[in-house]
Design an enzyme around this catalytic site. Structure first.
Site, mmCIF file in Angstrom:
data_model
loop_
_atom_site.group_PDB
_atom_site.id
_atom_site.type_symbol
_atom_site.label_atom_id
_atom_site.label_comp_id
_atom_site.label_asym_id
_atom_site.label_seq_id
_atom_site.Cartn_x
_atom_site.Cartn_y
_atom_site.Cartn_z
ATOM 1 N N HIS A 41 33.811 49.497 42.214
ATOM 2 C CA HIS A 41 35.170 49.140 41.806
ATOM 3 C C HIS A 41 36.055 48.857 43.035
ATOM 4 O O HIS A 41 36.698 49.761 43.566
ATOM 5 C CB HIS A 41 35.731 50.317 40.989
ATOM 6 C CG HIS A 41 36.971 50.003 40.221
ATOM 7 N ND1 HIS A 41 37.259 50.597 39.021
ATOM 8 C CD2 HIS A 41 38.013 49.166 40.476
ATOM 9 C CE1 HIS A 41 38.418 50.150 38.567
ATOM 10 N NE2 HIS A 41 38.912 49.289 39.440
ATOM 11 N N LEU A 44 39.190 42.883 46.008
ATOM 12 C CA LEU A 44 39.183 42.178 47.305
ATOM 13 C C LEU A 44 40.263 41.105 47.395
ATOM 14 O O LEU A 44 40.493 40.545 48.463
ATOM 15 C CB LEU A 44 37.800 41.582 47.585
ATOM 16 C CG LEU A 44 36.699 42.617 47.871
ATOM 17 C CD1 LEU A 44 35.348 41.936 48.069
ATOM 18 C CD2 LEU A 44 37.038 43.462 49.099
ATOM 19 N N ARG A 45 40.903 40.794 46.285
ATOM 20 C CA ARG A 45 42.098 39.912 46.244
ATOM 21 C C ARG A 45 41.831 38.442 46.550
ATOM 22 O O ARG A 45 42.737 37.629 46.417
ATOM 23 C CB ARG A 45 43.211 40.426 47.159
ATOM 24 C CG ARG A 45 43.652 41.859 46.898
ATOM 25 C CD ARG A 45 44.189 42.040 45.497
ATOM 26 N NE ARG A 45 44.752 43.389 45.299
ATOM 27 C CZ ARG A 45 44.753 44.005 44.135
ATOM 28 N NH1 ARG A 45 44.240 43.434 43.060
ATOM 29 N NH2 ARG A 45 45.281 45.203 44.020
ATOM 30 N N ASN A 75 40.100 40.445 38.724
ATOM 31 C CA ASN A 75 41.513 40.050 38.543
ATOM 32 C C ASN A 75 42.096 39.344 39.772
ATOM 33 O O ASN A 75 43.094 39.753 40.331
ATOM 34 C CB ASN A 75 42.378 41.258 38.149
ATOM 35 C CG ASN A 75 42.389 42.363 39.196
ATOM 36 O OD1 ASN A 75 41.500 42.429 40.043
ATOM 37 N ND2 ASN A 75 43.391 43.222 39.141
ATOM 38 N N ASP A 135 39.469 44.673 34.427
ATOM 39 C CA ASP A 135 40.199 45.754 35.087
ATOM 40 C C ASP A 135 41.586 45.354 35.579
ATOM 41 O O ASP A 135 41.792 44.273 36.111
ATOM 42 C CB ASP A 135 39.415 46.324 36.265
ATOM 43 C CG ASP A 135 40.118 47.554 36.800
ATOM 44 O OD1 ASP A 135 40.232 48.518 36.043
ATOM 45 O OD2 ASP A 135 40.594 47.527 37.941
ATOM 46 N N HIS A 215 37.514 54.661 36.564
ATOM 47 C CA HIS A 215 38.592 55.598 36.945
ATOM 48 C C HIS A 215 39.049 56.576 35.851
ATOM 49 O O HIS A 215 40.196 56.550 35.413
ATOM 50 C CB HIS A 215 39.798 54.866 37.524
ATOM 51 C CG HIS A 215 40.247 53.607 36.833
ATOM 52 N ND1 HIS A 215 40.416 53.517 35.486
ATOM 53 C CD2 HIS A 215 40.578 52.393 37.338
ATOM 54 C CE1 HIS A 215 40.841 52.300 35.193
ATOM 55 N NE2 HIS A 215 40.932 51.604 36.294
ATOM 56 N N ASP A 288 38.297 52.118 43.468
ATOM 57 C CA ASP A 288 39.430 51.339 42.940
ATOM 58 C C ASP A 288 40.343 50.901 44.096
ATOM 59 O O ASP A 288 41.574 50.895 43.966
ATOM 60 C CB ASP A 288 40.206 52.125 41.877
ATOM 61 C CG ASP A 288 41.160 51.238 41.070
ATOM 62 O OD1 ASP A 288 41.153 49.998 41.272
ATOM 63 O OD2 ASP A 288 41.931 51.773 40.253
HETATM 64 ZN ZN LIG Z 1 41.691 49.758 36.390
#
Ligand SMILES: [Zn+2]
Length: 417
Positions: A41, A44-45, A75, A135, A215, A288
């Protein structure tokens, strides 16, 4: 004390007192040699928010944290909901070459929770995606979640749903409880997470598919997962280092660095999460890792985006909080941070054991070394670590990917080896 000989990227021999025979000798006396860590999780953007993190900066952070593999969440902008985007992420990860980057595919188009993404195409792509998550957002529609589980089952893929009931979480920016009452900040109740986990477990039982709960943050969630596992539901779960170590009392500073989703909970939750990790109810630790650019994060608490850095501090936080107090053994630590996550995602070549014929993808760490977290010295492009100024015990000394150093003596080795 054993020696490890690495040849052509593989562990060739593990035994005591191997002869040097002209090999490069790295003295690991007093250090732990283990399979490199695996993170299920990571945000890395890239593509889209390369000011916050890039695949390269995140790979550097990962290697410094002892990781050999990172699963990059979907995302991004654009969202990783197609074969084209997951292949792009996969290819950049390979080109950087410091860690193996395994893209996570979105469950729904644009994370909108309305229409299934191209799950089959992402699975068939070069990136071979077998792990899907929206996520950051939760799939709210039960019928759509059922279809996602059914679709993924066709190739034994895993659906990881960020568990947060929209109606209950709406407007909340910290844990709902005593502290939120005192601070006057609207909270997110435990039930926002637990209702979705309970629903997803029921749907996983119905479909016979595989669910991964990311998470996990509440004591009640641990109990739901424990009961489901006993009943044979195919569920795995992760907990973050911050949910194992930080409580909602930190929010009293109003520092947005302590804002995360799900929110930091209470000491009682930490007790249950730690016990659940130790007894295997929670299978693994995932960071995360969620970098945010300074101008985004430094807003008022309720307006700041949730998320914290994690890659470079995870191992030390776990050693400090769980291994030193005797709640987790070193071999359990290695299992929860490497072997178990590699097994969940089916990552061949990761997760050990360190034995002849296995890939030389290793971490060497010092259980005793103490260091103070300084955000400016982290490799991440962002500095939103909740551990700034904290002294931690346990430090990564070397990391190797298939026999090549990615980190040597605490420094990234790039393109050399
Ligand atoms: Zn999340």
């Amino acid at each position: 004390m054993l020696d490890v000989r690495i040849e052509k990227g593989l562990v060739a021999e593990v035994r005591s007192s191997l002869p040097e025979n002209g090999a490069t000798v790295v003295d690991c006396t007093g250090l732990v040699v283990a399979p490199a860590l695996v993170d299920l999780h990571t945000h890395l953007r890239e593509p889209g928010r390369e000011d916050a993190e890039t695949i390269e900066s995140g790979s550097r952070a990962g290697a410094l944290g002892g990781y050999g593999a990172l699963c990059a969440m979907a995302n991004t902008t654009p969202v990783a909901d197609s074969a084209a985007v997951v292949e792009q992420v996969f290819n950049i990860g390979r080109a950087v070459g410091l860690v193996d980057v395994f893209p996570v595919g979105a469950i729904t188009v644009d994370l909108e929770g309305e229409k299934l993404a191209e799950i089959g195409e992402m699975h068939a792509s070069k990136a071979q995606v077998n792990f899907f998550s929206d996520d950051g957002k939760c799939v709210q529609d039960s019928g759509l979640m059922r279809r996602a589980l059914e679709y993924a089952k066709a190739f034994d893929a895993i659906i990881a749903n960020h568990a947060e009931d929209r109606g209950l979480a709406e407007g909340g920016s910290m844990n709902e409880g005593e502290v939120s009452g005192i601070l006057g900040i609207p909270g997110v109740p435990d039930e926002a997470e637990e209702l979705i986990i309970a629903r997803d477990l029921a749907l996983t039982k119905l479909t016979g598919s595989r669910l991964h709960v990311p998470h996990v943050s509440t004591a009640g969630s641990v109990e739901l997962i424990r009961v489901a596992k006993r009943a044979g539901v195919r569920v795995t779960a992760e907990v973050t280092p911050h949910h194992l170590s930080l409580t909602d009392t930190l929010v009293a500073s109003f520092d947005p660095v302590f804002k995360v989703a799900p929110p930091l909970r209470t000491r009682a939750d930490i007790e249950v999460l730690s016990a659940g990790l130790a007894d295997g109810t929670i299978d693994c630790v995932a960071t995360d890792h969620a970098p945010h650019a300074q101008e985004d994060k430094e807003k008022e608490f309720d307006k700041a985006p949730p998320g914290m850095l994690g890659l470079e501090t995870a191992l030390a936080v776990l050693i400090t909080e769980l291994v030193v107090p005797g709640r987790l053994t070193v071999s359990e630590l290695v299992d929860r941070m490497s072997t178990a996550p590699a097994r969940i995602r089916g990552l061949d070549g990761h997760g050990g054991p360190v034995a002849a014929g296995a890939p030389g993808t290793l971490v060497v760490f010092d259980l005793e070394a103490r260091w103070v977290v300084e955000p400016a010295r982290l490799a991440s492009l962002s500095d939103n670590t909740p551990f700034a100024g904290r002294e931690l015990q346990g430090k990564v000394v070397h990391t190797m990917l298939r026999g090549k150093f990615t980190v040597r003596d605490g420094e990234v080795v790039h393109g050399q080896g």
